[in-house]
Design a protein around this motif. Structure first.
Motif, PDB file in Angstrom:
ATOM      1  N   ARG A 108       0.822  -1.199   0.000  1.00 27.86           N
ATOM      2  CA  ARG A 108       0.000   0.000   0.000  1.00 27.86           C
ATOM      3  C   ARG A 108       0.862   1.257   0.000  1.00 27.86           C
ATOM      4  NH1 ARG A 108      -3.625  -1.635   5.036  1.00 27.86           N
ATOM      5  NH2 ARG A 108      -1.519  -2.147   5.720  1.00 27.86           N
ATOM      6  N   SER A 109       0.275   2.328  -0.471  1.00 23.14           N
ATOM      7  CA  SER A 109       0.970   3.605  -0.536  1.00 23.14           C
ATOM      8  C   SER A 109      -0.031   4.730  -0.357  1.00 23.14           C
ATOM      9  CB  SER A 109       1.694   3.751  -1.877  1.00 23.14           C
ATOM     10  OG  SER A 109       0.757   3.739  -2.930  1.00 23.14           O
ATOM     11  N   VAL A 110       0.478   5.886   0.079  1.00 24.12           N
ATOM     12  CA  VAL A 110      -0.364   7.061   0.281  1.00 24.12           C
ATOM     13  C   VAL A 110       0.418   8.303  -0.118  1.00 24.12           C
ATOM     14  CG1 VAL A 110      -1.800   6.128   2.124  1.00 24.12           C
ATOM     15  CG2 VAL A 110       0.385   7.192   2.677  1.00 24.12           C
ATOM     16  N   TYR A 112      -1.819   9.898   6.507  1.00 23.80           N
ATOM     17  CA  TYR A 112      -1.531   9.052   5.353  1.00 23.80           C
ATOM     18  C   TYR A 112      -2.607   9.246   4.284  1.00 23.80           C
ATOM     19  CZ  TYR A 112       2.167   6.460   7.627  1.00 23.80           C
ATOM     20  OH  TYR A 112       3.340   6.102   8.214  1.00 23.80           O
ATOM     21  N   GLU A 116      -4.629  10.447   1.030  1.00 25.55           N
ATOM     22  CA  GLU A 116      -4.231  10.689  -0.339  1.00 25.55           C
ATOM     23  C   GLU A 116      -4.685  12.074  -0.764  1.00 25.55           C
ATOM     24  OE1 GLU A 116      -5.619   7.689  -2.861  1.00 25.55           O
ATOM     25  OE2 GLU A 116      -4.632   6.060  -1.812  1.00 25.55           O
ATOM     26  N   ASN A 172      -6.989   6.065   7.590  1.00 27.97           N
ATOM     27  CA  ASN A 172      -7.568   5.928   6.257  1.00 27.97           C
ATOM     28  C   ASN A 172      -8.804   6.813   6.185  1.00 27.97           C
ATOM     29  OD1 ASN A 172      -5.696   4.011   5.394  1.00 27.97           O
ATOM     30  ND2 ASN A 172      -6.824   2.368   6.390  1.00 27.97           N
ATOM     31  N   LYS A 223     -11.696   9.877   0.316  1.00 31.77           N
ATOM     32  CA  LYS A 223     -11.273  10.998  -0.509  1.00 31.77           C
ATOM     33  C   LYS A 223     -12.329  12.097  -0.538  1.00 31.77           C
ATOM     34  CE  LYS A 223      -8.950   7.636  -3.468  1.00 31.77           C
ATOM     35  NZ  LYS A 223      -8.923   7.052  -4.825  1.00 31.77           N
ATOM     36  N   ASN A 273     -13.277   3.251   1.438  1.00 31.54           N
ATOM     37  CA  ASN A 273     -12.611   3.381   2.727  1.00 31.54           C
ATOM     38  C   ASN A 273     -13.014   2.258   3.676  1.00 31.54           C
ATOM     39  OD1 ASN A 273     -10.964   5.020   4.620  1.00 31.54           O
ATOM     40  ND2 ASN A 273     -12.898   5.194   5.721  1.00 31.54           N
TER      41      ASN A 273
END
Length: 626
Positions: free
Chosen positions: A112-114, A144, A146, A160, A163, A173
């Motif tokens: 995973r990435s953010v 974290y 986006e 988390n 958006k 989410n």
């Protein structure tokens, strides 16, 4: 009319200036513990960025809109030497749109990435192993979250966060793992003995999304639930967790199944994908290699070869396949592809699937680049100054007295004297001297006044140069030989014998350096310089005194810049005189009873300059063409 045209021109200029694209100044990579960070330094704070992940290629794609960057900033760099999840990074302009830049990040595995927004920076944080983000503690004023176009950045800690408040983003989410922030409309529930699928249907009707549940979910036991003013996405997540349910999002549709059934479906999908991969035909591709070491490149590419699933060896009937020479342990995939080397043409011959070959093609394009060549020029400057002064009577004042000389001669006596004067004295002469054999009753009158000032300056410049490839050590050496006659005298019963032989002394000038070109275009130097010299000898035939100087250091220098890496400065001042105590200190008279005033000052300075320069910047892809 002219005034209106002038005002409209100014308006057009201001409009075009405001429409200019922002710029990405630099792309930096760092590995911090279990998180790898890709930092984008920007010249504006309103640049929009978005990301998505291509799981099939194990890539993360980050898109920047309305930005520009120089070729130096967008050059690719290899991060495979780090132990993290990032292997390669490459930035390029999107096709048919020069105002957008795309950054492709190649991963070792899907993690995973953010994106994190900071002043004039956007940071892509990537897990080095799956599960890092969900285990990290919540810290204030960090996120974290986006950052995507037209969506404000949340400041709620490391959570988390959806958006936006749309159904699609909230459901996405919910299905993510880790700690979450819920932003749905608040609802209240007081239910007793209601099946989970009915509770999910009520939440869906309240929130406006579609839900599909499997037969296994409908068979679950009823539960009781009492919730007061909680976000509907938190209520949904709570019901899923209480009943061990797995959810999958498809737009505004939520597919709900039990964890056991979802695991079985995932296993069946994995087997189906493996079966399809095993049946996929192999293709052959030849990669001519120009600059990279072909053996090292083969080892790197072999890690990306396709494998047979379940640890099976390649079937003998597989078209184009090559069976391994030994059995592969169970659970470890056997290599299905094959990579061969043709030494005559310096080429790699790859036999693998089309997807793997395309991935290898991108890697070869990045790694098979011209190696930077670095010219290292050093200057060793030696400066010496010597100043001496001699003032006073040389050997003092000498005379004799004869009390009977006047009566014997019957007159004033016989004068027998001499006088000397020189306007260009050397070390053996005096400026003014008088010698008188007899003057009345004084005999042997003698004194020499010495006024001498000496000044000498010298400068020696040595400039060794050497050129070498990146990360390759190079050295250049110069030896000067000096010979002297060595005389040995030996005594024996037969007499004394003398033997002479020529012996040599060497002074060396040596430059040894290993350059390493950084991703930013600077040059890291591991350098060692030795400078020996021989001092002039006073006695003919005697060996000369040796002076050895050396420096060893590591330094980072910009391309083409000059830096002083070291220097030695020495200063000495000496004065010596002797005479009769107390009397030698009397003004004027004391000059007759002491040696001359002779101060001496010696200054020596050694400075070492170093200038590295990349001579093939354009071929190596290091030229800043922006």
């Amino acid at each position: 009319m002219k005034k209106g045209f002038f005002l409209s021109s100014i308006f057009v200029l201001l409009l075009s200036a405001s429409a200019q694209s922002a710029e990405i100044k630099a792309i930096n990579f760092a590995q911090k513990g279990e998180v790898s960070e890709l930092e984008f330094i920007l010249d504006a704070n309103d640049i929009q960025a978005s990301k998505f992940q291509v799981k099939e290629d194990k890539q993360i794609i980050v898109d920047f809109s309305k930005v520009t960057a120089t070729d130096r900033v967008m050059r690719a760099f290899d991060t495979s030497e780090f132990s993290g999840g990032v292997v390669f990074v490459k930035a390029y302009k999107k096709p048919k749109n020069d105002q957008d830049i795309r950054v492709a990040v190649q991963l070792r595995d899907n993690v995973r990435s953010v994106l994190v927004r900071k002043p004039n920076r956007i940071i892509l944080q990537i897990e080095n192993r799956y599960g890092v983000f969900s285990q990290k503690k919540v810290e204030e004023n960090q996120s974290y979250a986006e950052k995507v176009a037209d969506v404000p950045v949340a400041k709620a800690g490391k959570l988390n966060i959806p958006k936006s408040d749309t159904i699609e983003d909230i459901l996405e989410n919910v299905v993510m793992s880790g700690k979450k922030k819920y932003i749905g409309k608040k609802v209240s529930m007081n239910l007793k003995s209601v099946r989970p699928d009915e509770i999910l249907r009520m939440i869906a009707e309240t929130s406006g999304f579609n839900i599909i549940v499997t037969e296994d979910v409908k068979k679950l036991e009823p539960i009781s639930l009492n919730l007061l003013d909680v976000p509907w996405d938190q209520a949904l997540d709570t019901v899923l967790e209480m009943n061990r349910l797995s959810a999958k999002k498809n737009g505004m549709i939520l597919l709900v199944n039990t964890n056991e059934a979802a695991a079985k479906e995932a296993e069946l999908a994995k087997r189906a994908k493996a079966t399809m991969a095993e049946a996929e035909p192999l293709l052959t591709k030849v990669f001519p290699i120009s600059y990279a070491k072909i053996d090292d490149l083969k080892i790197i590419l072999s890690e990306y070869s396709s494998e047979y699933p379940n640890g099976n060896e390649a079937p003998a009937s597989t078209a184009g396949g090559s069976a391994p020479t030994s059995a592969t342990p169970t659970g470890v995939g056997a290599k299905r592809g094959r990579i061969s080397i043709d030494s005559r043409t310096n080429s790699l011959i790859v036999k693998d699937t089309a997807e793997v070959i395309e991935r290898m093609r991108k890697i070869v394009e990045l790694l098979d680049a011209a190696t930077p060549q670095v010219l290292i020029e050093s200057k060793i400057v030696e400066v010496s100054e010597r100043y001496t002064k001699e003032i006073g009577l040389d050997q003092g004042l000498g005379f004799g007295y004869d009390p009977f000389s006047a009566s014997l001669q019957g007159n004033a006596g016989v004068n027998n004297g001499s006088f000397s004067f020189s306007t260009a004295p050397d070390s053996t002469r005096s400026l003014f001297g008088v010698t008188i054999g007899r003057f009345n009753k004084l005999i042997n009158l003698d004194f020499k006044l010495k006024l001498m000032e000496s000044e000498s300056k010298g400068r020696i410049v040595s400039s060794p140069k050497v050129i070498t490839k990146n990360n390759v050590a190079a050295s250049i050496t110069q030896d000067d030989q000096s010979y002297y006659l060595d005389t040995n005298i030996s005594t024996s019963s037969n007499g004394t014998s003398t033997t002479q032989s020529w012996k040599s002394q060497a002074s060396r000038l040596e430059l040894s350096v290993t350059p390493q070109v950084t991703n930013e275009g600077s040059i890291s130097l591991d350098v060692q310089i030795k400078k020996d010299s021989l001092t002039p000898t006073v006695q003919t035939g005697a060996p000369q005194d040796e002076v050895k100087r050396a420096i060893k250091t590591q330094v980072l220098v910009d391309n083409g810049s000059t830096i002083v890496i070291g220097g030695i400065y020495s200063y000495s001042q000496a004065e010596n005189h002797s005479g009769i105590p107390f009397i030698k200190d009397i003004p004027l008279v004391g000059w007759l009873f002491r040696t001359k005033y002779n101060p001496a000052t010696i200054k020596k300075e050694l400075i070492i300059f170093l200038t590295p320069r990349i001579i093939n910047s354009e071929e190596a892809g290091l030229t800043d063409r922006g």
